[in-house]
Write a protein that holds these residues in place. Structure first.
Motif, PDB file in Angstrom:
ATOM      1  N   UNK A  93       0.833  -1.203   0.000  1.00 20.06           N
ATOM      2  CA  UNK A  93       0.000   0.000   0.000  1.00 20.06           C
ATOM      3  C   UNK A  93       0.867   1.252   0.000  1.00 20.06           C
ATOM      4  N   UNK A  94       2.077   1.152   0.586  1.00 10.16           N
ATOM      5  CA  UNK A  94       2.993   2.289   0.593  1.00 10.16           C
ATOM      6  C   UNK A  94       3.456   2.630  -0.831  1.00 10.16           C
ATOM      7  N   UNK A  95       3.704   1.583  -1.633  1.00 11.08           N
ATOM      8  CA  UNK A  95       4.140   1.808  -3.009  1.00 11.08           C
ATOM      9  C   UNK A  95       3.014   2.413  -3.847  1.00 11.08           C
ATOM     10  N   UNK A  96       1.789   1.959  -3.601  1.00  6.09           N
ATOM     11  CA  UNK A  96       0.652   2.513  -4.336  1.00  6.09           C
ATOM     12  C   UNK A  96       0.403   3.961  -3.943  1.00  6.09           C
ATOM     13  N   UNK A  97       0.598   4.297  -2.670  1.00  4.73           N
ATOM     14  CA  UNK A  97       0.449   5.688  -2.237  1.00  4.73           C
ATOM     15  C   UNK A  97       1.471   6.587  -2.945  1.00  4.73           C
ATOM     16  N   UNK A  98       2.690   6.062  -3.049  1.00  4.38           N
ATOM     17  CA  UNK A  98       3.744   6.838  -3.709  1.00  4.38           C
ATOM     18  C   UNK A  98       3.421   7.042  -5.185  1.00  4.38           C
ATOM     19  N   UNK A  99       2.952   5.984  -5.850  1.00  5.37           N
ATOM     20  CA  UNK A  99       2.593   6.084  -7.257  1.00  5.37           C
ATOM     21  C   UNK A  99       1.427   7.054  -7.453  1.00  5.37           C
ATOM     22  N   UNK A 100       0.450   6.985  -6.570  1.00  3.48           N
ATOM     23  CA  UNK A 100      -0.702   7.884  -6.673  1.00  3.48           C
ATOM     24  C   UNK A 100      -0.287   9.341  -6.503  1.00  3.48           C
ATOM     25  N   UNK A 116      -4.436  -6.789  -4.958  1.00  2.00           N
ATOM     26  CA  UNK A 116      -4.853  -8.101  -4.459  1.00  2.00           C
ATOM     27  C   UNK A 116      -3.627  -8.798  -3.881  1.00  2.00           C
ATOM     28  N   UNK A 117      -3.619  -8.947  -2.555  1.00  3.95           N
ATOM     29  CA  UNK A 117      -2.488  -9.556  -1.853  1.00  3.95           C
ATOM     30  C   UNK A 117      -2.957 -10.826  -1.142  1.00  3.95           C
ATOM     31  N   UNK A 118      -3.027 -11.914  -1.891  1.00 10.02           N
ATOM     32  CA  UNK A 118      -3.463 -13.169  -1.300  1.00 10.02           C
ATOM     33  C   UNK A 118      -4.904 -13.094  -0.846  1.00 10.02           C
ATOM     34  N   UNK A 119      -5.108 -13.255   0.460  1.00  9.38           N
ATOM     35  CA  UNK A 119      -6.458 -13.229   1.020  1.00  9.38           C
ATOM     36  C   UNK A 119      -6.885 -11.825   1.435  1.00  9.38           C
ATOM     37  N   UNK A 120      -6.114 -10.828   1.029  1.00  8.71           N
ATOM     38  CA  UNK A 120      -6.428  -9.449   1.394  1.00  8.71           C
ATOM     39  C   UNK A 120      -6.607  -8.571   0.160  1.00  8.71           C
ATOM     40  N   UNK A 121      -7.482  -7.588   0.299  1.00 12.72           N
ATOM     41  CA  UNK A 121      -7.616  -6.512  -0.680  1.00 12.72           C
ATOM     42  C   UNK A 121      -7.254  -5.209   0.021  1.00 12.72           C
ATOM     43  N   UNK A 122      -6.396  -4.403  -0.613  1.00 11.11           N
ATOM     44  CA  UNK A 122      -6.059  -3.099  -0.079  1.00 11.11           C
ATOM     45  C   UNK A 122      -6.274  -2.061  -1.163  1.00 11.11           C
ATOM     46  N   UNK A 123      -6.564  -0.844  -0.757  1.00 10.04           N
ATOM     47  CA  UNK A 123      -6.877   0.175  -1.760  1.00 10.04           C
ATOM     48  C   UNK A 123      -6.408   1.548  -1.298  1.00 10.04           C
ATOM     49  N   UNK A 124      -6.111   2.378  -2.300  1.00 16.93           N
ATOM     50  CA  UNK A 124      -5.675   3.757  -2.087  1.00 16.93           C
ATOM     51  C   UNK A 124      -6.543   4.661  -2.952  1.00 16.93           C
ATOM     52  N   UNK A 125      -7.095   5.697  -2.332  1.00 16.62           N
ATOM     53  CA  UNK A 125      -7.931   6.670  -3.041  1.00 16.62           C
ATOM     54  C   UNK A 125      -7.337   8.061  -2.815  1.00 16.62           C
ATOM     55  N   UNK A 126      -6.959   8.732  -3.908  1.00 20.54           N
ATOM     56  CA  UNK A 126      -6.246   9.994  -3.777  1.00 20.54           C
ATOM     57  C   UNK A 126      -6.671  10.958  -4.890  1.00 20.54           C
ATOM     58  N   UNK A 127      -6.736  12.241  -4.573  1.00 20.72           N
ATOM     59  CA  UNK A 127      -7.029  13.260  -5.581  1.00 20.72           C
ATOM     60  C   UNK A 127      -6.186  14.489  -5.324  1.00 20.72           C
ATOM     61  N   UNK A 128      -6.041  15.312  -6.351  1.00 22.38           N
ATOM     62  CA  UNK A 128      -5.350  16.583  -6.124  1.00 22.38           C
ATOM     63  C   UNK A 128      -6.346  17.583  -5.538  1.00 22.38           C
TER      64      UNK A 128
END
Length: 399
Positions: free
Chosen positions: A311-318, A335-347
């Protein structure tokens, strides 16, 4: 008093005795009390002996309510006649460490006036706490050398039971903790100390003493050391380790520090290079995502499902996207195995409330998360697919 005299002043591997009784303690563990014993109970910083009574393993020995309790794995068939066998390798190793402690402690007092306030004999090493926080490598070297001189001189080690008045005639290293049944352990012309532990008959049986490490603890210093057979084990471990490192690095043992330093420096440079390449890859990935962005009500929308990304890498990309493009909304799912994580970001110029979006989708994955209007994230169970979760997000924002 019979038991104390026997286990402290008689050093033998086997003995016979009469069992006084056996019973269970409050936890249901069986123990036996004997007419006499050579088993040493835990005390004075020294662990208990192990061995067998009539073939049954002795797991613990402790002194309680004026008696010595021998804890056994199971109840003995009979206690009229008991044959006890000490695990002599364990006992002798403890004798080496304990006597080494006496010698080391006396060396600190003799050379620098530093007293020992506690002693602990562990499974692999022993420690003493001394009354100074100003130790140096030079002090330790001199103390270690003096201790080994006493060991090599093979001085006799004597034990005496004395009265309080008789004890005062000796130059005791520390104040006595008891006023009767006083047992002195004496290394003539070197150390006189009240002690109830087990010791060999000469200092030479300690073999050798090595200080391993030291650390400050407020106004005291803890010194870690080993003696006798433990030194050989330690040396074998160190030799095996350095030999393997020498083989892996293709350098002689004497050059290992230099080779290791060079390797660490090379790894730092390589690490920086890898970090730089990762930044370039993320920027390249960000550019591709911007190019593929859709538009909703005049605002750009970027959505993507990843596999096994943090999730840290996705935050950086966002953030790369929102820092480069105005009025952009980013929704990433991994999708990380049995987990779903998400990042929502806007300017700051975009209008979708990311905190509200996350609050809407968290129940779909029985998840947890949070954030604010511009940046929110969370995660939960993969009870639906990433595709289905992304579809729900799009439906909610009206895409």
């Amino acid at each position: 008093m019979t038991e104390k005299l026997y286990y402290q002043d008689v050093c033998q591997k086997e003995f016979t005795a009469r069992g006084l009784y056996q019973k269970q303690d409050e936890a249901g563990n069986w123990f036996v009390v004997l007419s006499e014993t050579t088993f040493y109970p835990t005390g004075g910083g020294q662990p208990h002996d192990t061995g067998t009574l009539n073939g049954e393993l002795v797991t613990n020995v402790e002194e309680a309510d004026g008696e010595i309790r021998h804890y056994v794995e199971k109840k003995l068939d009979q206690i009229e006649e008991i044959k006890g066998i000490i695990d002599w390798d364990r006992r002798f190793e403890h004798m080496q460490q304990h006597t080494g402690q006496h010698i080391l402690t006396a060396a600190f007092v003799e050379l620098f006036g530093f007293e020992t306030v506690s002693f602990h004999l562990g499974q692999d090493t022993a420690t003493i706490d001394i009354t100074t926080n100003a130790l140096t490598e030079d002090i330790l070297q001199k103390v270690e050398q003096r201790a080994n001189e006493i060991i090599l001189e093979n001085r006799p080690i004597e034990t005496k039971w004395v009265t309080k008045e008789e004890a005062l005639q000796y130059n005791l290293r520390k104040k006595l903790s008891v006023t009767e049944n006083i047992r002195l352990v004496i290394i003539p012309d070197y150390d006189y100390n009240g002690c109830g532990g087990t010791h060999p008959t000469t200092t030479g049986q300690v073999s050798v003493l090595k200080i391993l490490d030291w650390e400050k603890q407020k106004d005291k210093t803890r010194v870690q050391f080993i003696c006798g057979n433990r030194v050989l084990k330690h040396l074998h471990f160190k030799h095996t380790t350095t030999t393997e490192l020498s083989r892996l690095l293709s350098v002689p043992e004497g050059e290992l520090p230099t080779a290791t330093h060079k390797l660490l420096e090379a790894n730092k440079v390589l690490g920086k290079t890898i970090d730089g390449l990762r930044e370039e890859l993320l920027q390249y990935e960000a550019n591709e995502l911007i190019a593929a962005a859709s538009v909703l009500d005049g605002e750009k929308m970027v959505t993507k499902i990843f596999q096994n990304r943090t999730i840290q890498e996705l935050q950086k990309l966002a953030r790369l996207l929102t820092n480069q493009v105005e009025k952009i909304n980013v929704f990433f799912i991994t999708e990380n195995g049995e987990q779903l994580q998400f990042v929502c970001l806007r300017d700051k110029e975009a209008s979708i409330n990311m905190k509200v979006v996350v609050q809407q989708i968290l129940p779909l994955v029985e998840g947890k998360g949070g954030g604010n209007e511009t940046a929110a994230q969370g995660g939960g169970k993969a009870i639906i697919s990433g595709e289905e979760l992304l579809k729900q997000i799009k439906n909610f924002v009206g895409e």
